[in-house]
Design a protein around this motif. Structure first.
Motif, mmCIF file in Angstrom:
data_model
loop_
_atom_site.group_PDB
_atom_site.id
_atom_site.type_symbol
_atom_site.label_atom_id
_atom_site.label_comp_id
_atom_site.label_asym_id
_atom_site.label_seq_id
_atom_site.Cartn_x
_atom_site.Cartn_y
_atom_site.Cartn_z
ATOM 1 N N UNK A 1 28.960 35.046 -30.327
ATOM 2 C CA UNK A 1 28.092 34.957 -29.151
ATOM 3 C C UNK A 1 26.881 34.107 -29.495
ATOM 4 N N UNK A 2 26.541 33.175 -28.630
ATOM 5 C CA UNK A 2 25.403 32.297 -28.875
ATOM 6 C C UNK A 2 24.095 33.045 -28.632
ATOM 7 N N UNK A 3 23.097 32.700 -29.423
ATOM 8 C CA UNK A 3 21.771 33.284 -29.260
ATOM 9 C C UNK A 3 20.751 32.319 -29.845
ATOM 10 N N UNK A 4 19.948 31.707 -28.977
ATOM 11 C CA UNK A 4 18.923 30.785 -29.454
ATOM 12 C C UNK A 4 17.798 31.570 -30.114
ATOM 13 N N UNK A 5 17.506 31.228 -31.362
ATOM 14 C CA UNK A 5 16.453 31.910 -32.110
ATOM 15 C C UNK A 5 15.391 30.885 -32.486
ATOM 16 N N UNK A 6 14.143 31.206 -32.170
ATOM 17 C CA UNK A 6 13.049 30.239 -32.314
ATOM 18 C C UNK A 6 12.453 30.269 -33.715
ATOM 19 N N UNK A 7 12.111 29.075 -34.226
ATOM 20 C CA UNK A 7 11.319 28.997 -35.447
ATOM 21 C C UNK A 7 9.867 28.633 -35.134
ATOM 22 N N UNK A 8 9.563 28.351 -33.875
ATOM 23 C CA UNK A 8 8.185 28.338 -33.369
ATOM 24 C C UNK A 8 8.168 29.345 -32.218
ATOM 25 N N UNK A 9 7.352 30.388 -32.307
ATOM 26 C CA UNK A 9 7.415 31.475 -31.324
ATOM 27 C C UNK A 9 7.156 31.008 -29.898
ATOM 28 N N UNK A 10 7.791 31.693 -28.972
ATOM 29 C CA UNK A 10 7.597 31.355 -27.569
ATOM 30 C C UNK A 10 6.167 31.624 -27.111
ATOM 31 N N UNK A 11 5.469 32.586 -27.751
ATOM 32 C CA UNK A 11 4.096 32.838 -27.314
ATOM 33 C C UNK A 11 3.177 31.666 -27.681
ATOM 34 N N UNK A 12 3.567 30.844 -28.637
ATOM 35 C CA UNK A 12 2.829 29.613 -28.913
ATOM 36 C C UNK A 12 3.262 28.519 -27.953
ATOM 37 N N UNK A 13 4.563 28.397 -27.723
ATOM 38 C CA UNK A 13 5.072 27.372 -26.804
ATOM 39 C C UNK A 13 4.478 27.529 -25.402
ATOM 40 N N UNK A 14 4.197 28.762 -25.005
ATOM 41 C CA UNK A 14 3.671 29.006 -23.654
ATOM 42 C C UNK A 14 2.274 28.427 -23.458
ATOM 43 N N UNK A 15 1.594 28.050 -24.535
ATOM 44 C CA UNK A 15 0.276 27.429 -24.395
ATOM 45 C C UNK A 15 0.374 25.928 -24.119
ATOM 46 N N UNK A 16 1.611 25.394 -24.042
ATOM 47 C CA UNK A 16 1.806 23.950 -23.872
ATOM 48 C C UNK A 16 2.718 23.646 -22.681
ATOM 49 N N UNK A 17 2.728 24.519 -21.687
ATOM 50 C CA UNK A 17 3.653 24.381 -20.569
ATOM 51 C C UNK A 17 3.273 23.225 -19.649
ATOM 52 N N UNK A 18 4.301 22.483 -19.237
ATOM 53 C CA UNK A 18 4.133 21.480 -18.192
ATOM 54 C C UNK A 18 4.435 22.083 -16.828
ATOM 55 N N UNK A 19 5.249 23.129 -16.825
ATOM 56 C CA UNK A 19 5.627 23.840 -15.593
ATOM 57 C C UNK A 19 5.487 25.327 -15.888
ATOM 58 N N UNK A 20 4.390 25.918 -15.417
ATOM 59 C CA UNK A 20 4.102 27.313 -15.747
ATOM 60 C C UNK A 20 5.128 28.260 -15.156
ATOM 61 N N UNK A 21 5.489 28.066 -13.894
ATOM 62 C CA UNK A 21 6.410 28.983 -13.229
ATOM 63 C C UNK A 21 7.779 29.004 -13.904
#
Length: 212
Positions: A1-21
């Motif tokens: 089963x596929x599962x994308x696992x981040x090596x940069x946390x999503x809580x950091x990525x959320x500070x760089x959103x181009x589309x918040x929604x």
């Protein structure tokens, strides 16, 4: 089963959103010189990045440990975002030092270094007319596999993170914000080392080197 696992946390990525929604970021691909917009689910992550087979029978996952580590530092991270300041308390410095040490060690670039070092050693030995199995201490050597690289990388995190966090924790912490009308960019290896001093052939980018 596929599962994308981040090596940069999503809580950091959320500070760089181009589309918040839609939780989407604008991405620049240096290899192709192209830009695109995609969900944070798809960037700075790989399918089962933190999983590997042990003895070809057991699927071992580092992902729950990685998530638990992120949860430990998330309250401090959120507080800094909300207050826009550092309080320089021992607790805050410890949490941030751990976060930076973990992020420095866990990336795809760090894992790739393990394979690159092996390839350089093998090439050097073969250039000399030998083979790895002839080198003392390497008699049982086998070419690295995806599973062996993952295991070596994850073990290196366990063995190094305490020392790395301790070194980072001794440094002076400063908080920076972009100037008006400007933005920060986030790389897939977001802990950047820079040093204005030079030390000749010894290099200047070691974590404990003066100037880092």
């Amino acid at each position: 089963m596929t599962q994308n696992q981040h090596y940069v946390p999503k809580f950091i990525l959320r500070q760089f959103l181009a589309d918040t929604d839609g939780e989407r970021v604008a991405v620049y691909d240096k290899q192709t010189d192209k830009t695109f917009v995609t969900s944070i689910r798809n960037v700075m992550a790989e399918n089962r990045f933190n999983d590997f087979l042990f003895d070809d029978d057991w699927m071992v996952s580092f992902e729950p440990i990685a998530c638990a580590a992120e949860d430990q530092v998330l309250p401090v991270y959120k507080k800094i975002l909300e207050t826009r300041r550092l309080d320089n308390s021992p607790e805050e410095k410890a949490a941030l030092a751990f976060l930076m040490a973990f992020q420095l060690l866990r990336t795809k670039a760090n894992r790739d270094q393990w394979q690159q070092v092996e390839e350089l050693i093998v090439a050097k030995v073969e250039e000399s007319g030998g083979k790895m199995q002839d080198v003392r201490g390497w008699e049982d050597w086998q070419p690295a596999t995806e599973n062996s690289l993952k295991r070596a990388h994850l073990l290196s995190i366990r063995n190094s993170i305490g020392e790395f966090a301790q070194i980072i924790g001794t440094k002076d912490f400063l908080l920076a914000a972009p100037a008006d009308g400007r933005s920060f960019y986030l790389g897939d290896n977001p802990v950047c080392l820079n040093n204005m001093q030079t030390f000749g052939p010894y290099g200047n980018l070691g974590l404990a080197v003066t100037g880092i």
